[in-house]
Design a protein around this motif. Structure first.
Motif, PDB file in Angstrom:
ATOM      1  N   GLN A 131       4.012 -53.611  -4.750  1.00 53.18           N
ATOM      2  CA  GLN A 131       3.087 -54.311  -3.852  1.00 53.18           C
ATOM      3  C   GLN A 131       2.390 -55.379  -4.487  1.00 53.18           C
ATOM      4  O   GLN A 131       2.052 -56.426  -3.988  1.00 53.18           O
ATOM      5  CB  GLN A 131       2.243 -53.319  -2.945  1.00 53.18           C
ATOM      6  N   GLN A 191       5.212 -50.419   5.951  1.00 56.67           N
ATOM      7  CA  GLN A 191       4.843 -50.924   4.557  1.00 56.67           C
ATOM      8  C   GLN A 191       5.384 -52.271   4.132  1.00 56.67           C
ATOM      9  O   GLN A 191       4.893 -53.150   3.386  1.00 56.67           O
ATOM     10  CB  GLN A 191       5.092 -50.011   3.344  1.00 56.67           C
ATOM     11  N   GLY A 238       2.577 -54.177   3.318  1.00 56.63           N
ATOM     12  CA  GLY A 238       2.264 -53.223   2.146  1.00 56.63           C
ATOM     13  C   GLY A 238       1.134 -53.965   1.204  1.00 56.63           C
ATOM     14  O   GLY A 238       0.568 -52.994   0.518  1.00 56.63           O
TER      15      GLY A 238
END
Lengths: 199, 289, 380
Positions: free
Chosen positions: C91, C129, C133
């Motif tokens: 991420q 996500q 995310g």
């Protein structure tokens, strides 16, 4: 080809599960069968496999859905054909077989049979005796599946094995298909119902 | 001095980005000067130099220099550099990082870059603290020194950066200081010329935070400390053991040869293509330089 | 025997994904082994050098995406592939790629979570996500294949979108799509559209790496081409230099948004089946859409007017399509392999216009056609 059922969605669909224990080559056999059906015979095919702790210890399986139409749901819902190479896999997966589905077992290894029609062949013993190794029992079984059900062409299996068998084992694998056919031709199968006992 | 300055200016994005973020008296500017002089002395083209940094005071350097510059995330410049160098091995990739950047959050990337041995030049500026966030302890802060997150004294040991790099497999490890600026330029030049992963650790001063918290004086005092505690590696063995207490060696500490990754990968390409051709597989022509 | 069909192969989803990547021009992969995406790394380790491309196994997923971004900045189309835990680690650099506007493709083969979860079992629990995310404001593009052929086609498209809009694009797969094998007929390479990033036409002294222009997408020079510029994850001005000026910050943030939101028609793709007269819709993506397609046909055999809405691009969400189609609907059933993520998006757009019902499964098994069909019968 065996009578193909129509699903409730009106789709033609034939579902196969090859099962055994890790090391019996069920995943490899599934790939060979899928490639023969899909690439050689030109049908739609979708192959999935059981994957995870189960594949390492106990049972190993490879599933196929075969159709002349586009396949939507990729996993079997009600098996048309179950190959069981061990007692455990037969016990676990037999309930997933539809009522008139085809059950093929290695009758040298599967001795407790369900109460229904069963095709039994001693794949492992025959492979060891005739081809010198139990390793190709899975391919002998593919030969019998082809001979019994016509779900896959014999030529298709041979073509795929010519290119996919590990180097140096091509000839043995091609022979294994022929032996599988031979077993059906000579009716060496013990077609039994378990209520009459395993012969 | 004016001549130096004129040369240095050629490599700076002077109009756009000055004055810089560094405190006056900070060692990082001196290191930047040494890197620029090394590049100039080696006659590298500005177009072929890539400077990559992470996060922290030292990692602000790429903004000021007129190369291909990549200011990345905290601790990860070596991982970005790995991609740049593999994609274009003809580029000279120089990483500027700090002790917190390279050894705490980036410690894993650091040891693997040492081990992997891609032709990257890493200048690690060690000021024993986190400067940009305000003087917290770093993985290089010595035992019992003060940081804002160790107000009662640091109870951990600091890394010996050079030993860590050697143990992790770096084929070229050197140490210099901001005080020994002429030597520093030479070390940077040697590191750039080294085929393989090279590390130059530069002992620098942060008088604003580390110096003040530990009562070590201003930049002049801290640079005098560098002068008085650095021992050339060439003198190792000649200096009696009791005089080595609290001292550190400078110079090229380690220089061995080991196959460089990009060159090895060229062999991978050749092998893969010859095997594929052997199998009659059609291989597309070379699509990269 | 039938004559062999050109490019007809039995192929695994993970292989089709990387074959699509290579066809798109991907010549760099950096990754870290993780089930159920590992096959992609293994295949590319063998295949990329044959194309003079490069593969590297990094020390973790954070480093993997860093190397991918570095390679892309140096001018090579690049990708990585991972699953849940690795996707979480990535991420940080997904955010970097949004901010620095670096084209790259990230494949997430979803497995059960949270945490280590179910490494070998299917799930769709990374759906949100993918959208939210990493920290900060950004606009994600994610494509979601449901078959082996789509793994090929959508990965190729992911590269095209990534290059066209200078943004990371996520290929959102799952364990079943990744591991299943299907007979596929690959498109002829000559028939495929390959998009490469736009290159600057101005001399280096005029070049702005993050130029503000009416298309919101800036031409992109690579390192070593004579355009010496700065890239940073700090919010920056059009030259790539860090800025703290409110007007420059807003300009940058608007650019990141507008390059996606002004091109929704080009980016978003929806598969609609039997929707012409439907008053019930199944909303499902990826592998679940396969069960839904069968269930819709089962229901149609029984004259139930149900159709399928399958977002092929899961992000950006097909707001416009849903706004339009929900006018004719009484009920939307959202089927997903999680505890109910996408349903929130459907309800956001729906604003109470129709009934919205949730069909979820999160016990590691697929939602079956029978389950979807029963749900239709229950709710209709």
């Amino acid at each position: 080809m065996e009578r193909i059922k129509k699903t409730r969605a009106g789709q033609e669909r034939y579902e196969v599960r090859l099962s055994g224990s890790g090391g019996q080559g069920m995943v490899f056999a599934g790939m060979i069968l899928a490639e023969a059906v899909g690439v050689e015979d030109g049908k739609y095919v979708c192959q999935t496999q059981s994957y995870g702790p189960e594949a390492r210890g106990g049972t190993s399986r490879s599933d196929l859905v075969i159709s002349s139409q586009e396949i939507f749901y990729p996993k079997p819902q009600e098996l048309d054909l179950l190959l069981a190479m061990t007692q455990e896999s037969c016990d676990i997966y037999f309930p997933a077989l539809r009522e008139n589905g085809t059950l093929i077992v290695d009758s040298g290894l599967v001795t407790q049979l369900p109460d229904r029609k069963v095709y039994g062949f001693t794949f492992t013993r025959i492979a060891r005796e005739q081809l010198g190794t139990p390793m190709v029992a899975n391919i002998v079984a593919l030969g019998t599946i082809s001979a019994l059900t016509k779900i896959v062409s014999r030529q298709g299996l041979l073509e795929v094995l010519k290119r996919r068998a590990p180097r140096g084992t091509e000839e043995r694998n091609l022979q294994a298909i022929e032996i599988g056919y031979e077993l059906v031709r000579k009716k060496k199968a013990k077609v039994v119902k378990s209520d009459t006992g395993v012969g | 001095m004016p001549i130096f300055s004129e040369m240095t200016h050629k490599y700076l994005r002077a109009k756009k980005k000055f004055p810089n973020v560094w405190c006056s008296g900070c060692g990082i500017g001196t290191v930047m000067g040494a890197i620029i002089r090394a590049i100039d002395h080696l006659h590298l083209s500005r177009d072929e130099v890539v400077m990559i940094s992470g996060i922290g005071c030292s990692s602000r350097m790429p903004v000021y220099v007129d190369f291909n510059t990549l200011h990345t995330t905290h601790g990860r410049p070596l991982a970005f550099a790995t991609g740049v160098k593999l994609a274009k091995p003809n580029l000279k990739v120089i990483i500027v990082t700090g002790d917190g950047d390279a050894l705490a959050i980036g410690g894993n990337h650091f040891i693997h870059a040492c081990r992997r041995n891609i032709d990257l030049t890493t200048i690690l500026i060690n000021n024993s603290t986190y400067g940009m966030t305000g003087g917290q302890v770093a993985p290089t802060t010595p035992f019992m020194k003060i940081g804002t997150t160790a107000p009662y004294g640091n109870r951990e040991r600091g890394f010996d950066i050079s030993k860590l790099a050697m143990a992790a497999g770096a084929p070229f490890v050197a140490r210099g200081t901001v005080y020994h600026v002429v030597q520093l330029q030479k070390l940077v030049e040697q590191a750039i010329l080294k085929k393989g992963f090279s590390l130059v650790e530069v002992i620098s001063q942060c008088h604003t935070l580390y110096g003040r918290l530990n009562k070590e004086g201003g930049p002049v005092e801290m640079m005098k400390w560098q002068r008085d505690h650095a021992i050339p590696i060439s003198a190792a063995g000649k200096v009696p053991a009791e005089k080595l207490k609290d001292k550190f060696f400078t110079g090229v500490l380690w220089d061995i040869d080991f196959p460089e990754y990009c060159e090895e990968y060229d062999k991978v390409i050749a092998l893969a293509q010859s095997l594929a051709e052997g199998e009659g597989v059609r291989v597309k022509g070379k699509e990269r330089e | 025997m039938k004559p062999p069909v050109k490019n007809q192969r039995l192929m695994q989803g993970n292989r089709a994904c990387v074959e699509g990547a290579m066809a798109a021009g991907c010549r760099f992969f950096a990754g870290y082994p993780i089930t159920p995406s590992t096959e992609m790394a293994e295949i590319l380790a063998a295949e990329l050098p044959k194309l003079s491309g490069k593969f590297i196994q990094m020390e973790d997923e954070i480093a993997s995406l860093a190397a991918v971004i570095g390679s892309s900045v140096a001018g090579v189309k690049s990708m990585t592939a991972t699953s849940g835990p690795g996707f979480s680690l990535m991420q940080e650099h997904i955010g970097y790629a949004y901010m620095a506007e670096v084209p790259c493709v990230i494949v997430d083969v979803q497995r059960g979570g949270p945490s280590t979860g179910l490494p070998t079992k299917v799930a769709q629990a990374d759906t949100m996500q993918v959208r939210w995310g990493t920290h900060g404001d950004y606009y994600a593009i994610a494509v979601a294949p449901s078959s082996v052929l789509e793994c090929y086609e959508f990965t190729l498209r992911a590269f095209n979108l990534s290059e066209k809009y200078r943004t990371p694009v996520i290929v959102l797969m799952d364990e079943v799509v990744g591991h299943m094998r299907e007979r596929v007929i690959l498109p002829d390479p000559d028939q495929m559209t390959i998009i490469d990033r736009m290159k600057p036409t101005v001399p280096p002294e005029w070049y702005q790496h993050f130029e503000i222009n009416p298309h919101f997408v800036s031409p992109m020079a690579s390192f070593g081409e004579g355009y010496r510029y700065n890239i940073t994850g700090l919010t920056h001005d059009p030259f790539g230099f860090p800025t703290e000026k409110p007007e420059e910050i807003k300009q940058k943030m608007d650019k990141l948004k507008n390059k996606i939101t002004h091109n929704l028609d080009d980016i978003i793709q929806v598969r609609a089946e039997f929707m012409e007269d439907a008053n019930i819709a199944i909303f499902a993506y990826g592998i679940v859409a396969r069960a839904a397609r069968e269930a819709v046909r089962m229901a149609r055999e029984r004259r139930i007017k149900v159709g399928l809405i399958q977002p092929l691009t899961i992000w950006p969400f097909p707001d416009q399509y849903m706004e339009h189609i929900q006018e004719q609907l009484d009920l939307i059933i959202v089927a997903e392999l999680n505890q109910g993520q996408l349903i929130g998006e459907v309800m956001r757009v729906n604003r109470g216009k129709t009934r919205v019902s949730s069909l979820t499964r999160y016990d590691s098994e697929l939602i079956t056609p029978d389950q979807v069909f029963e749900k239709i019968r229950e709710e209709k």
